[in-house]
Design an enzyme around this catalytic site. Structure first.
Site, PDB file in Angstrom:
ATOM      1  N   ASP A  54       0.830  -1.202   0.000  1.00 56.75           N
ATOM      2  CA  ASP A  54       0.000   0.000   0.000  1.00 56.75           C
ATOM      3  C   ASP A  54       0.868   1.257   0.000  1.00 56.75           C
ATOM      4  OD1 ASP A  54      -2.301   1.535   0.166  1.00 56.75           O
ATOM      5  OD2 ASP A  54      -3.154   0.403   1.834  1.00 56.75           O
ATOM      6  N   ASP A  90     -10.687   2.131  -3.191  1.00 61.89           N
ATOM      7  CA  ASP A  90     -11.256   1.849  -1.870  1.00 61.89           C
ATOM      8  C   ASP A  90     -12.776   1.868  -1.923  1.00 61.89           C
ATOM      9  OD1 ASP A  90      -9.014   1.338  -0.443  1.00 61.89           O
ATOM     10  OD2 ASP A  90      -8.784   3.353   0.377  1.00 61.89           O
TER      11      ASP A  90
END
Ligand code: GLA
Length: 743
Positions: free
Chosen positions: A480, A550
């Protein structure tokens, strides 16, 4: 396929079955000119008659008395500034001999089979069996003693040219470049629309199409990553081009850092396009003998509309960018605990999810953020890649063993480039943290950026990750990156090299990817950046799948995945079914719609499966089985977009097998239109002569009918069960059509 060279006129024609790309050396100026890029055309012995030289008043010219050689309107292949071309330059050199003036003249060419050797950066991979040819044009400024090379890579099977540039200092004195685009091309028309993918966190890669106007229009990123805001891809479309027909040029960069994509329409309706590292804050110093290579750019031409363009990109990415070992692999269906637990879990919570996952047919459990240091919220512990023993008393080795004993693989989340300010690394090695001691460091999500331009930092993080990966059975890593870069000042670089930071940072990211993928070749990497903030060709080179966004709401995802498919293959898009009401937009959609949407991607779940009802569990098990039945078709079939969610309330796309015997069609809509007009969904890519059965339809239909007349969503067309289950009115509904050839 081949590169034809008209030696007398120094004309170069790169040609395969699909395209021609022609450039030439101008005899008067020794400049390189753009001649043609488009559908394949016959080769000729001379293209002298295609010269666009003309006497234009009020221009400047390097050849006295002859304004036909003016740089102001000639179509140039890698334009400079300072000799009469007042459009955007593709590069800038700063020397202590002539400031920014230079005069790069044609010197010679090289042409060979295959491609040049490249190390340490993403590039187009050419295997032993692949047919490819390279043309390199050498340009030289004898006064500055600087050589530039323009690289052109032609592949046999694709309507694409891969370009990059190198810049070499042969002089004793150091030189600096403050701009070095990967390519530039001048196209002979201004009658195009510009298309690009725009967005923000949670709504990445929405499609924007606008008419070109006179002057400069550009997109880019200065965030240190390719970004949510714009993707490193633009297209120029003929005004009549649709998804299914018409001319389109695509331009994309194999790069994950700051980029600029620019189109400029000049006063003679020539459109200049260029793309490369963003010049904002960029400079690179070269001592005698040093060379700088730009990232590669992939230029694709299609005469078959946007679907044609996307299909070319998908093939190139699958076969020449993503590592070969992922080309035909079967990706695991995963369950990720992030939206199920956020930071609030312990070993038992995760094992309960793992047990259920194993029952339901999942292949992989991913333990997301929160497993390390004292990480119970997002304010702490980044860079401390050691287990949080309060939550996981048996560490990662213990939990990974327990999970794999259940017959499913185990995956782990990292954010390697970041550091929290309560860690030893931050406090004991302040020089490892990006920023200038005089200015406050901006924080993003409570975290700070490690200086990945510093090799010692990359090595340190590698050692930390290696320890935990060696100590456990991890077969998947989610990498990430949750904030943009600010105060880009490296304490490991001297003042004069600070302009190199952003590029060196990305080289550091690539270096760590190389080290990790070499050390742990069995680990599948998924890249992520606050969702889809670094979805680019550069990272796909190392990590064959990317967390697309997301935002996991089904209807929002349709838009995001539709836009993403413009260039990136379905198999590269991380896509999960999540809980309702959706955590990002609060919307309720059916489990069916969430599943239907997520199967056009890598497919996984991101919700607490232990709390599902028995009926829902059965549905999930069936869903996974359904996906696995069609996984090969979805991941390796030809993809067509049919209806754009950006044009109305409905979206549709499909995949079809290579032999045109099986297809899967996705259709969904947002708000229900009351008393909706009848519509027919026209399919693509079928064999007109073959007869097909649509699961749930009353009759069979020929391919030509399904493509020209379409599928009708009516009671006379479909069986009652199908109508009852899938075609009753309602908001946010979806259906999948399973189509099989009748032999
Ligand atoms: C980012 C990612 C999410 C999740 C969180 C964890 O936002 O995109 O999927 O991993 O970080 O902090």
């Amino acid at each position: 396929m081949g590169i034809f060279i008209n030696e007398n006129n120094l004309e170069f024609h790169l040609q395969n079955d699909k395209i021609s790309y022609i450039l030439k050396v101008d005899s008067a100026t020794k400049e390189i000119q753009s001649v043609y890029f488009g559908s394949r055309i016959h080769h000729r012995d001379s293209y002298a008659d295609l010269s666009e030289k003309t006497e234009r008043p009020s221009t400047t010219s390097p050849t006295r008395g002859d304004h036909r050689n003016s740089m102001e309107f000639l179509r140039r292949e890698y334009p400079d500034f300072g000799h009469g071309d007042f459009r955007t330059a593709s590069y800038e050199i700063i020397t202590n001999k002539a400031h920014t003036l230079s005069g790069m003249k044609y010197e010679r060419y090289e042409c060979f089979k295959g491609r040049d050797m490249v190390f340490g950066v993403p590039h187009i991979r050419i295997g032993n069996e692949d047919k490819a040819e390279t043309l390199i044009i050498h340009l030289y400024d004898s006064f500055l003693q600087i050589r530039m090379k323009l690289f052109y890579l032609l592949l046999e099977d694709y309507s694409a040219i891969v370009r990059k540039v190198s810049f070499e200092n042969l002089a004793k004195d150091p030189v600096k470049t403050s701009k070095l685009m990967s390519f530039s091309i001048d196209l002979p028309s201004a009658s195009y629309d510009l298309m690009f993918l725009k967005g923000a966190w949670s709504r990445e890669r929405h499609i924007e199409r606008i008419p070109l106007h006179k002057g400069v229009q550009s997109i880019g990123s200065t965030r240190g990553s390719s970004s949510h805001t714009f993707n490193p891809f633009v297209a120029l479309l003929d005004k009549r081009t649709t998804e299914h027909q018409g001319e389109v040029y695509g331009f994309s960069l194999l790069y994950s850092g700051n980029f600029l994509a620019l189109a400029e329409v000049d006063n003679f309706d020539v459109t200049r396009v260029m793309m490369g590292i963003h010049p904002q804050g960029f400079s690179w110093n070269l001592k005698e003998g040093e060379i700088f290579y730009t990232p590669e750019a992939v230029l694709v031409y299609s005469n078959d509309g946007l679907n044609g363009l996307s299909q070319e990109y998908h093939k190139i990415i699958e076969r020449h960018i993503i590592h070969e070992k992922y080309r035909n692999d079967v990706r695991p269906v995963l369950i990720n605990n992030w939206e199920a637990t956020y930071f609030n879990f312990d070993e038992e919570t995760i094992l309960a999810i793992a047990r259920e996952a194993s029952n339901l047919g999942f292949d992989l459990l991913v333990l997301d953020d929160g497993w390390f240091g004292r990480r119970n919220d997002d304010k702490t512990s980044l860079s401390e890649w050691t287990p949080n023993y309060d939550k996981l008393p048996n560490g990662i080795s213990g939990i990974s063993k327990k999970v794999t004993d259940l017959g499913i693989q185990f995956g782990l989340w990292f954010e390697p480039e970041m550091v929290s300010d309560d860690t030893r690394l931050y406090n004991e090695n302040p020089d490892f943290v990006l920023g200038h001691s005089h200015y406050p460091k901006s924080h993003g999500r409570n975290q700070f950026v490690l200086d990945f331009s510093n090799e010692a930092v990359v090595n340190e993080i590698f050692e930390r990750m290696k320890r935990i990966l060696n100590d456990s059975s991890v077969s998947y890593v989610k990498w990430d990156m949750n904030r943009s870069i600010t105060e880009a000042y490296s304490q490991s670089l001297s003042e004069e090299h600070q302009g190199e930071f952003y590029h060196r940072y990305i080289l550091g990211v690539y270096k760590l990817y190389e080290m990790l993928t070499d050390e742990f070749p069995h680990i599948l990497f998924e890249s992520c950046a606050g969702g889809g903030g670094r979805f680019d060709l550069g990272l796909l080179y190392y990590a064959p799948q990317t967390w697309t966004s997301d935002d996991t709401d089904a209807w929002e995802r349709v838009k995001i995945q539709y836009g993403t498919s413009m260039i990136y293959p379905i198999k590269s898009m991380g896509s999960h079914v999540s809980a309702v009401p959706n955590h990002q937009v609060g919307r309720n959609t059916s489990l069916k719609m969430r599943h239907d949407t997520a199967i056009f991607g890598t497919y996984g779940y991101e919700l607490d499966i232990t709390t599902l009802s028995d009926e829902e569990k059965i549905e999930v098990r069936n869903n996974i089985e359904f996906f696995k039945t069609y996984q090969n078709l979805i991941h390796h079939g030809k993809f067509y977009r049919l209806l754009s969610p950006f044009d109305g309330e409905a979206a549709s796309y499909m995949v079809i097998s290579e032999c045109q015997s099986k297809a899967l069609v996705y259709y969904s809509h947002g708000l229900q239109v009351p008393n909706a007009p009848l519509s027919n969904l026209k399919l693509r890519g079928l064999d007109p002569a073959k007869k097909y059965h649509i699961h749930g339809a009353k009759s069979s239909h020929h391919g030509d009918e399904l493509m020209n007349l379409g599928v009708l969503f009516t009671e006379s067309y479909f069986e009652k069960d199908f109508i009852d289950n899938f075609l009753k009115p309602g908001d946010f509904k979806s259906l999948i059509l399973e189509i099989t050839e009748i032999k």
